[in-house]
Design a protein around this motif. Structure first.
Motif, PDB file in Angstrom:
ATOM      1  N   SER A 194      25.512  44.985 -39.678  1.00  0.00           N
ATOM      2  CA  SER A 194      26.734  44.961 -38.869  1.00  0.00           C
ATOM      3  C   SER A 194      27.468  46.284 -39.059  1.00  0.00           C
ATOM      4  CB  SER A 194      27.611  43.781 -39.283  1.00  0.00           C
ATOM      5  OG  SER A 194      28.314  44.096 -40.459  1.00  0.00           O
ATOM      6  N   GLY A 195      28.630  46.396 -38.477  1.00  0.00           N
ATOM      7  CA  GLY A 195      29.402  47.629 -38.605  1.00  0.00           C
ATOM      8  C   GLY A 195      29.757  47.958 -40.042  1.00  0.00           C
ATOM      9  N   THR A 196      30.075  46.927 -40.813  1.00  0.00           N
ATOM     10  CA  THR A 196      30.454  47.131 -42.213  1.00  0.00           C
ATOM     11  C   THR A 196      29.325  47.798 -43.001  1.00  0.00           C
ATOM     12  OG1 THR A 196      31.875  45.211 -42.049  1.00  0.00           O
ATOM     13  CG2 THR A 196      31.365  45.953 -44.268  1.00  0.00           C
ATOM     14  N   THR A 252      41.475  47.132 -35.439  1.00  0.00           N
ATOM     15  CA  THR A 252      41.183  45.945 -34.638  1.00  0.00           C
ATOM     16  C   THR A 252      41.929  44.710 -35.151  1.00  0.00           C
ATOM     17  OG1 THR A 252      38.993  46.956 -34.667  1.00  0.00           O
ATOM     18  CG2 THR A 252      39.216  44.924 -33.446  1.00  0.00           C
ATOM     19  N   ASP A 254      36.391  55.285 -39.214  1.00  0.00           N
ATOM     20  CA  ASP A 254      35.878  54.005 -38.729  1.00  0.00           C
ATOM     21  C   ASP A 254      36.355  53.872 -37.286  1.00  0.00           C
ATOM     22  OD1 ASP A 254      35.590  51.402 -37.899  1.00  0.00           O
ATOM     23  OD2 ASP A 254      36.266  50.489 -39.769  1.00  0.00           O
ATOM     24  N   LYS A 274      30.199  46.650 -29.931  1.00  0.00           N
ATOM     25  CA  LYS A 274      31.599  46.715 -29.495  1.00  0.00           C
ATOM     26  C   LYS A 274      31.688  47.451 -28.148  1.00  0.00           C
ATOM     27  CE  LYS A 274      33.513  45.167 -33.719  1.00  0.00           C
ATOM     28  NZ  LYS A 274      34.484  45.275 -34.788  1.00  0.00           N
TER      29      LYS A 274
HETATM   30  C1  LIG Z   1      34.317  45.211 -36.104  1.00  0.00           C
HETATM   31  C2  LIG Z   1      34.878  46.191 -37.024  1.00  0.00           C
HETATM   32  C3  LIG Z   1      34.233  46.506 -38.240  1.00  0.00           C
HETATM   33  C4  LIG Z   1      32.918  45.938 -38.690  1.00  0.00           C
HETATM   34  O1  LIG Z   1      32.801  44.605 -38.598  1.00  0.00           O
HETATM   35  P1  LIG Z   1      31.373  43.908 -38.734  1.00  0.00           P
HETATM   36  O2  LIG Z   1      31.746  42.469 -38.680  1.00  0.00           O
HETATM   37  O3  LIG Z   1      30.787  44.304 -40.016  1.00  0.00           O
HETATM   38  O4  LIG Z   1      30.546  44.363 -37.566  1.00  0.00           O
HETATM   39  C5  LIG Z   1      34.787  47.489 -39.033  1.00  0.00           C
HETATM   40  N1  LIG Z   1      35.908  48.124 -38.676  1.00  0.00           N
HETATM   41  C6  LIG Z   1      36.542  47.859 -37.514  1.00  0.00           C
HETATM   42  C7  LIG Z   1      37.767  48.638 -37.168  1.00  0.00           C
HETATM   43  C8  LIG Z   1      36.054  46.880 -36.658  1.00  0.00           C
HETATM   44  O5  LIG Z   1      36.669  46.620 -35.509  1.00  0.00           O
END
Ligand SMILES: *Cc1c(COP(=O)(O)O)cnc(C)c1O
Length: 372
Positions: A66-68, A145, A170, A196
């Motif tokens: 995922s993004g994290t 977010t 980020d 996203k």
């Molecule tokens: C969505 C998001 C993430 C990562 O989220 P995951 O659930 O790991 O995909 C990190 N930072 C921001 C600002 C986000 O909007």
């Protein structure tokens, strides 16, 4: 009409996707170590960079996850063992970067502002100067977010650049949703994910890296095994493959999503999001809703809406009413305020916003909820 029914998602990713992106998932089975698949990954890697610069001095490094995952890979890979990270914290995702640094024992200074609070740049500047010679990297979230607040990307990067500090951004929920130029802004690392604003499927996190900076991290002893930025980059350069199993179908979908991004054009995508946000804002305002943030700090990609203070209202009740009608809304995150969130990132059209507003109006009337 697609093969599956269309849903309207207001959660900030994984977002509403086009039918053509969904269909791109259906491909013949292929071994990801085949050259043919390597070419798919190479194309994706290069186009991810094109979305934020024309310069050849950047590359992207992609991880399964995922993004994290990409945030963790970046922070753990780029800060030297004798370096120091400063993180601007004005929301949950800023906080998360501090937590990641802590897990790895990376020296971190947290520049705390209230959640949803626009950063006081003079104060941040003072904090940086107190630590100059010491702070090597400044990390911040572009679009928080958690609330919908947009941090001043260019000002923050300029502040870092003039002090010889590298920036880690980020940009998860702003990349491909609003114009960003990594070279002009002097960003060394910009992080986003496949699900996203680029409107692909979940499963890939990636970092756009300045090649010069990335090369220097070769000297930083890895803090983990499978999430090292430089190793992942080097492996792809040498073998045209990822080190470990990629989510094959997600890559095909991301390739299609990138194609659609460039077809729509960065400007038009930005305008579509902004216009959808405006329609949402005006419609909710007309219904009597109020918002968490002042307009000038809004990203125009996500809106935190103050919940009605009325006995007929509950978030769960509203959520379920809308969900049964194909619309997904998202809970909020704001200290001391009850809010819910609506994100316009994804393949949403103005008519989707209108549909939502009319179903919401119906819900309010049905529950006899009066807003003042
Ligand atoms: C969505 C998001 C993430 C990562 O989220 P995951 O659930 O790991 O995909 C990190 N930072 C921001 C600002 C986000 O909007």
């Amino acid at each position: 009409m697609g093969v599956v029914s269309r849903k309207i998602l207001f959660n900030p990713g994984p977002a509403t996707t086009t039918d053509s992106v969904k269909q791109a998932l259906v491909v013949s089975d292929i071994c990801p170590r085949e050259k043919e698949f390597g070419e798919v990954m190479r194309e994706v890697r290069d186009r991810l960079v094109e979305a934020v610069t024309d310069s050849d001095d950047y590359t992207s490094v992609i991880f399964t996850g995922s993004g994290t995952t990409a945030v963790e890979a970046t922070l753990s890979s780029v800060v030297p063992h004798d370096g120091r990270l400063m993180v601007l914290v004005n929301g949950d995702y800023g906080e998360r970067m501090v937590n990641i640094a802590d897990v790895y024992g990376i020296p971190v200074v947290s520049a705390e502002f209230g959640s949803g609070e626009y950063p006081d740049l003079a104060r941040l500047e003072r904090m940086l100067d107190e630590g100059t010679g010491d702070v090597t990297h400044l990390a911040f979230v572009h679009h928080e977010t958690s609330t919908g607040l947009l941090n001043p990307l260019v000002d923050l990067c300029t502040m870092a650049r003039s002090r010889g500090i590298e920036t880690v951004v980020d940009a998860m929920s702003s990349y491909a949703g609003m114009p960003i130029d990594v070279e002009e802004s002097g960003i060394q690392y910009l992080i986003a994910s496949s699900n996203k604003c680029i409107q692909g499927m979940p499963g890939l996190g990636f970092t756009i890296c300045s090649l010069e900076s990335l090369e220097k991290t070769r000297e930083v002893a890895p803090r983990n095994f499978s999430l090292n930025l430089y190793r992942q980059h080097r492996y792809f350069e040498d073998h045209g493959q990822m080190q470990f199993t990629p989510p094959v179908q997600t890559f095909y979908a991301l390739r299609q999503a990138l194609e659609e991004y460039f077809q729509e054009g960065p400007e038009r995508r930005f305008r579509r999001y902004r216009d959808n946000w405006q329609t949402l804002y005006r419609g909710l305002e007309e219904l009597g809703f109020r918002f968490l943030l002042p307009t000038e700090h809004q990203s125009r990609i996500l809106l935190s809406v103050v919940e009605p203070d009325h006995e007929g209202y509950s978030f769960a009740g509203m959520h379920d009413y809308l969900y049964e009608r194909g619309i997904t809304v998202y809970p909020g995150k704001a200290p001391g305020q009850r809010v819910f969130r609506l994100s316009v990132l994804g393949a949403l059209l103005e008519e989707d916003i209108e549909t939502f507003l009319s179903v919401l109006r119906e819900y309010l009337a049905d529950r006899r909820i009066v807003l003042q």
